[in-house]
Scaffold this motif. Structure first.
Motif, short mmCIF file in Angstrom:
data_model
loop_
_atom_site.label_atom_id
_atom_site.label_comp_id
_atom_site.label_asym_id
_atom_site.label_seq_id
_atom_site.Cartn_x
_atom_site.Cartn_y
_atom_site.Cartn_z
N LEU A 30 0.84 -1.20 0.00
CA LEU A 30 0.00 0.00 0.00
C LEU A 30 0.87 1.25 0.00
CD1 LEU A 30 -2.95 0.81 0.07
CD2 LEU A 30 -2.80 0.90 2.56
N PHE A 31 1.87 1.26 0.90
CA PHE A 31 2.74 2.43 0.95
C PHE A 31 3.67 2.50 -0.25
CE2 PHE A 31 1.15 2.45 5.25
CZ PHE A 31 0.87 3.79 5.39
N ALA A 32 4.09 1.32 -0.75
CA ALA A 32 4.92 1.31 -1.96
C ALA A 32 4.15 1.91 -3.12
CB ALA A 32 5.36 -0.11 -2.27
N THR A 33 2.83 1.63 -3.18
CA THR A 33 2.01 2.19 -4.25
C THR A 33 1.91 3.71 -4.11
OG1 THR A 33 0.74 0.17 -4.33
CG2 THR A 33 -0.24 2.09 -5.36
N LEU A 34 1.71 4.17 -2.87
CA LEU A 34 1.66 5.62 -2.65
C LEU A 34 2.99 6.23 -3.09
CD1 LEU A 34 -0.06 5.96 0.85
CD2 LEU A 34 -1.09 5.75 -1.39
N ASN A 35 4.08 5.54 -2.80
CA ASN A 35 5.41 6.03 -3.14
C ASN A 35 5.61 6.05 -4.67
OD1 ASN A 35 8.07 6.85 -2.61
ND2 ASN A 35 8.79 4.75 -2.89
N LEU A 36 5.18 4.96 -5.33
CA LEU A 36 5.33 4.86 -6.78
C LEU A 36 4.66 6.02 -7.51
CD1 LEU A 36 4.72 1.19 -7.91
CD2 LEU A 36 6.63 2.65 -8.52
N SER A 37 3.60 6.55 -6.90
CA SER A 37 2.87 7.60 -7.58
C SER A 37 3.70 8.88 -7.67
CB SER A 37 1.54 7.87 -6.86
OG SER A 37 1.80 8.48 -5.62
N LEU A 38 4.83 8.92 -6.94
CA LEU A 38 5.68 10.11 -6.99
C LEU A 38 6.80 9.97 -8.02
CD1 LEU A 38 6.02 10.76 -3.16
CD2 LEU A 38 4.43 11.81 -4.76
N PHE A 39 6.83 8.83 -8.72
CA PHE A 39 7.89 8.60 -9.69
C PHE A 39 7.31 8.55 -11.09
CE2 PHE A 39 9.75 7.33 -5.79
CZ PHE A 39 11.11 7.54 -5.94
N LEU A 51 5.12 15.70 -7.37
CA LEU A 51 3.68 15.59 -7.56
C LEU A 51 3.29 15.68 -9.03
CD1 LEU A 51 2.53 17.73 -4.51
CD2 LEU A 51 2.48 15.25 -4.74
N GLY A 52 4.27 15.47 -9.91
CA GLY A 52 4.04 15.62 -11.35
C GLY A 52 2.91 14.76 -11.86
N LEU A 57 -2.64 14.21 -13.76
CA LEU A 57 -3.96 13.63 -13.53
C LEU A 57 -5.04 14.71 -13.41
CD1 LEU A 57 -5.51 11.01 -13.03
CD2 LEU A 57 -4.99 11.23 -10.62
N PHE A 58 -4.72 15.80 -12.71
CA PHE A 58 -5.74 16.83 -12.51
C PHE A 58 -5.63 17.96 -13.52
CE2 PHE A 58 -5.08 15.10 -8.16
CZ PHE A 58 -6.29 14.45 -8.07
N GLY A 59 -4.44 18.14 -14.11
CA GLY A 59 -4.23 19.31 -14.97
C GLY A 59 -4.35 19.01 -16.46
N ASP A 60 -3.78 17.88 -16.91
CA ASP A 60 -3.85 17.53 -18.33
C ASP A 60 -5.30 17.23 -18.69
OD1 ASP A 60 -3.85 16.24 -20.77
OD2 ASP A 60 -1.88 15.34 -20.43
N PRO A 61 -5.86 17.97 -19.67
CA PRO A 61 -7.29 17.81 -19.96
C PRO A 61 -7.68 16.37 -20.27
CG PRO A 61 -6.30 19.51 -21.36
CD PRO A 61 -5.23 19.01 -20.49
N ARG A 62 -6.80 15.61 -20.98
CA ARG A 62 -7.19 14.24 -21.33
C ARG A 62 -7.35 13.39 -20.08
NH1 ARG A 62 -2.63 12.11 -24.70
NH2 ARG A 62 -1.57 13.53 -23.29
N TRP A 63 -6.41 13.55 -19.14
CA TRP A 63 -6.48 12.75 -17.92
C TRP A 63 -7.57 13.25 -16.99
CZ3 TRP A 63 -4.19 8.25 -16.92
CH2 TRP A 63 -3.10 7.87 -17.71
N ASN A 272 3.01 4.06 -12.99
CA ASN A 272 3.09 5.23 -12.13
C ASN A 272 1.79 6.02 -12.11
OD1 ASN A 272 6.23 5.05 -13.37
ND2 ASN A 272 5.97 5.15 -11.17
N MET A 273 1.17 6.17 -13.30
CA MET A 273 -0.13 6.84 -13.31
C MET A 273 -1.17 5.98 -12.60
SD MET A 273 0.09 9.81 -14.42
CE MET A 273 -1.61 10.33 -14.61
N GLY A 274 -1.06 4.65 -12.78
CA GLY A 274 -1.95 3.74 -12.06
C GLY A 274 -1.82 3.95 -10.56
N ALA A 275 -0.58 4.04 -10.10
CA ALA A 275 -0.34 4.27 -8.68
C ALA A 275 -0.92 5.61 -8.24
CB ALA A 275 1.15 4.20 -8.38
N ALA A 276 -0.82 6.61 -9.14
CA ALA A 276 -1.37 7.93 -8.78
C ALA A 276 -2.88 7.84 -8.59
CB ALA A 276 -1.03 8.96 -9.86
N ILE A 277 -3.55 7.07 -9.48
CA ILE A 277 -5.01 6.94 -9.33
C ILE A 277 -5.33 6.17 -8.06
CG2 ILE A 277 -7.08 5.95 -10.37
CD1 ILE A 277 -5.72 6.47 -13.08
N ALA A 278 -4.55 5.09 -7.79
CA ALA A 278 -4.78 4.33 -6.56
C ALA A 278 -4.60 5.23 -5.34
CB ALA A 278 -3.83 3.14 -6.50
#
Lengths: 305, 279
Positions: A30-39, A51-52, A57-63, A272-278
């Motif tokens: 769980l924490f590794a996933t949170l961490n992965l979202s930062l890479f 936080l790229g 995820l929130f800024g790019d219109p497609r995402w 990494n994007m998957g981790a960001a959504i998780a």
């Protein structure tokens, strides 16, 4: 204290297996996933990205369009459960808990059956039932003279999500029913008798006496529904596929995570994007649980009998 | 006052509501199962009719048994479910015993740490779980599923079992200690047999989500030899979507074993839900 007693190794032995498996398979990932979202991965090399990913995820219109669509759909999915599943569950439990009702065990067992079926079965069963080719649903509507109301509900953008939410309600109504039923049975007879002495019976007894007493259980059901809904995936995936059609109208956070992580059609999977959504899902669930624990649960008065 | 509570009209209304809902709950399952036994023509001509001598047809079941390796899927599901159940019950009961029996520093902390998993779903860690399984070479093995489901089932098992273990009489355990039994023997010989009903409850609770799960088999073990019955039927139905006989038969085969198990264990399950909720 340690002078008097030797170290109690057996406590460690009893706790170790559970704590180790739980930590290794659940907490660390769980924490590794949170961490992965930062890479981010550039040319197969992992790079720190701060936080790229979340900016994308929130800024790019497609995402962000997909994310807000999934979050909005998920919220509607949850609202339908709260408005339909839980009131029906409470109604059924209130009727079942009448001690003079005959056949309560039969009803209880029968109404719980959909809950034990897998999402795959439920998804396909309803897909067939609602299929315009087969005609079970149009035939039934025809029998009561409402054939004009029929539409291929799962195929229309405006109806598909609500239809799936109602299918999920159909499957899980047994859970609130059972929990409320248990709470109603635990109300002592003296309370009910006292109410009857004061002339409070029937429906007003339910609203004035029983409902306030079962509010903590309703709180638990609400948070269970919330966690379950914001973590849902299987039903949508079995009924509509990973693309959550028609035109993403039934896309929820679980299917969005799956598509992002594993890729679909031409888009490659991105862990990494998957981790960001998780991570986003983790915080949504965490906020819900915190609201429940600190704002709702502490305000509900618990009655000790 | 008792007139209003026991009037026949109220009772009829109560049964009417319950019967209506029972029909809604069972009707779709009923329609699927009866049509699985009919010929293709009869499925479309009279979907709501029971199969009779003329329309009875086993072709769907034959296709399913010939095409999909359902026996293998079934064995895989059994292995995963029974294996996970064994570890959840054993490790869960041991941890629950330690938490409910002994006072030690950090008791509450360990309890809360384990309870965290009741609220936070294990699925959110999927990305890293897959990496972990790839790194340890466990992808496409049933072991990976057993590990994940053990971790998933433990929090609730520890929570429910420690509630029940608090009710086991201290006198009995102390009598055992005076007779010179070790703590391990007290747990395995005295306490475990006494909480057997609670173990059965936890078993049913743990079993249903494991048997029905699609997410982890899809991600961790999608190979042909490790498919579970849930994933197997999902893939099979996806491929045979136009062969209605086969789809209906596959759905019936997926429903019936669970239904039989449920009818056997439903009392335990219901007792468990009611006992857990009262606390």
């Amino acid at each position: 204290m340690s002078d008097r007693k030797p170290f109690r190794w057996h406590i460690v032995v009893f706790l170790a297996p559970a704590v180790l498996v739980y930590t290794a398979i659940m907490i660390i990932p769980l924490f590794a996933t949170l961490n992965l979202s930062l890479f981010t991965t550039v040319d197969r090399v992992s790079q720190f990205n701060g936080l790229g990913n979340f900016r994308t995820l929130f800024g790019d219109p497609r995402w962000s369009a997909s994310f807000w669509n999934a979050l909005g759909n998920n919220t509607w999915f949850f609202i339908v459960h709260m408005l339909v599943q839980n009131p029906i569950g409470i109604l059924l439990a209130a009727i079942l808990s009448n001690p003079r009702l005959r056949g309560a065990a039969f009803y209880r067992t029968a109404i719980f059956i959909p809950t034990i079926l897998s999402f795959v079965v439920v998804g396909f069963v309803w897909k067939l039932m609602l299929s315009p080719i087969w005609g079970v649903a149009p035939d039934l509507l025809n029998a009561v003279g409402l054939k004009s109301l029929f539409a291929p509900w799962l195929g229309k953008e405006e109806y598909a999500l609500t239809t799936l939410a109602l299918i999920s309600v159909w499957q899980f109504v047994g859970i609130p029913m059972m929990l409320i039923y248990a709470a109603l049975l635990s109300i002592p007879d003296e309370v009910i008798e006292a109410a009857e002495m004061d002339g409070i019976t029937g429906a007003s007894q339910f609203w004035k006496i029983k409902l306030p007493l079962i509010l903590p259980s309703i709180g638990i059901i609400s948070i269970l529904t919330f966690v379950g809904n914001f973590n849902a995936f299987d039903l949508i995936y079995s009924a509509q596929g990973a693309l959550a059609g028609p035109n993403f109208a039934t896309d929820i956070l679980g299917t969005f995570l799956y598509r992002t992580f594993f890729g679909f059609q031409l888009q490659l999977g991105d862990q990494n994007m998957g981790a960001a959504i998780a991570t986003a899902m983790f915080f949504i669930i965490l906020i819900g649980v915190c609201i429940y624990l600190f704002a709702i649960q502490t305000r509900l008065r618990r009655y000790q009998f | 006052m008792s007139v209003s509570r026991h009037s026949p009209a109220r009772s009829v209304a109560a049964h009417a509501v319950l019967l209506t809902y029972t029909l809604i709950a069972l009707f779709p399952v009923f329609v699927i199962v009866i049509n699985a036994f009919k010929s293709r023509k009869a499925i479309f001509a009279h979907p709501l009719a029971l199969p009779n001598a003329e329309t009875l047809d086993w072709v769907g079941f034959k296709t399913v048994l010939k095409q999909g390796d359902f026996f293998q899927y079934f064995l895989n599901s059994m292995t995963v479910t029974v294996g996970s159940l064994f570890f959840v019950l054993l490790f869960g009961a041991m941890a629950a015993f330690a938490l409910s029996e002994y006072r030690f520093k950090g008791n509450t902390m360990v309890g809360l740490y384990l309870a965290l998993g009741i609220m936070i779903p294990i699925r959110l860690g999927t990305v890293a779980i897959l990496q972990l399984m790839v790194a340890s070479g466990l992808v496409n093995t049933l072991t990976s599923l057993v590990l994940v489901y053990t971790a998933q089932g433990l929090p609730l098992a520890v929570f429910i079992l420690s509630e029940f273990m608090r009710q086991v009489s201290d006198d009995l355990k102390n009598a055992g200690r005076i007779d010179g039994l070790s703590e391990y023997r007290i747990f395995f010989r005295l306490v475990l047999p006494l909480v057997r009903p609670a173990m059965a409850t936890v078993a049913v609770f743990t079993m249903i989500p494991i048997w029905n799960d699609l997410w982890f088999p899809l991600i961790l073990a999608p190979a042909e030899s490790t498919k579970t019955i849930t994933l197997g039927s999902q893939v099979f139905i996806g491929q045979f979507v136009t062969d209605w006989n086969a789809v209906l038969a596959a759905l019936s085969l997926a429903i019936l074993p669970v239904l039989v198990l449920y009818l056997i264990f439903s009392r335990q399950l219901i007792r468990g839900i009611t006992a857990g909720a009262v606390k």
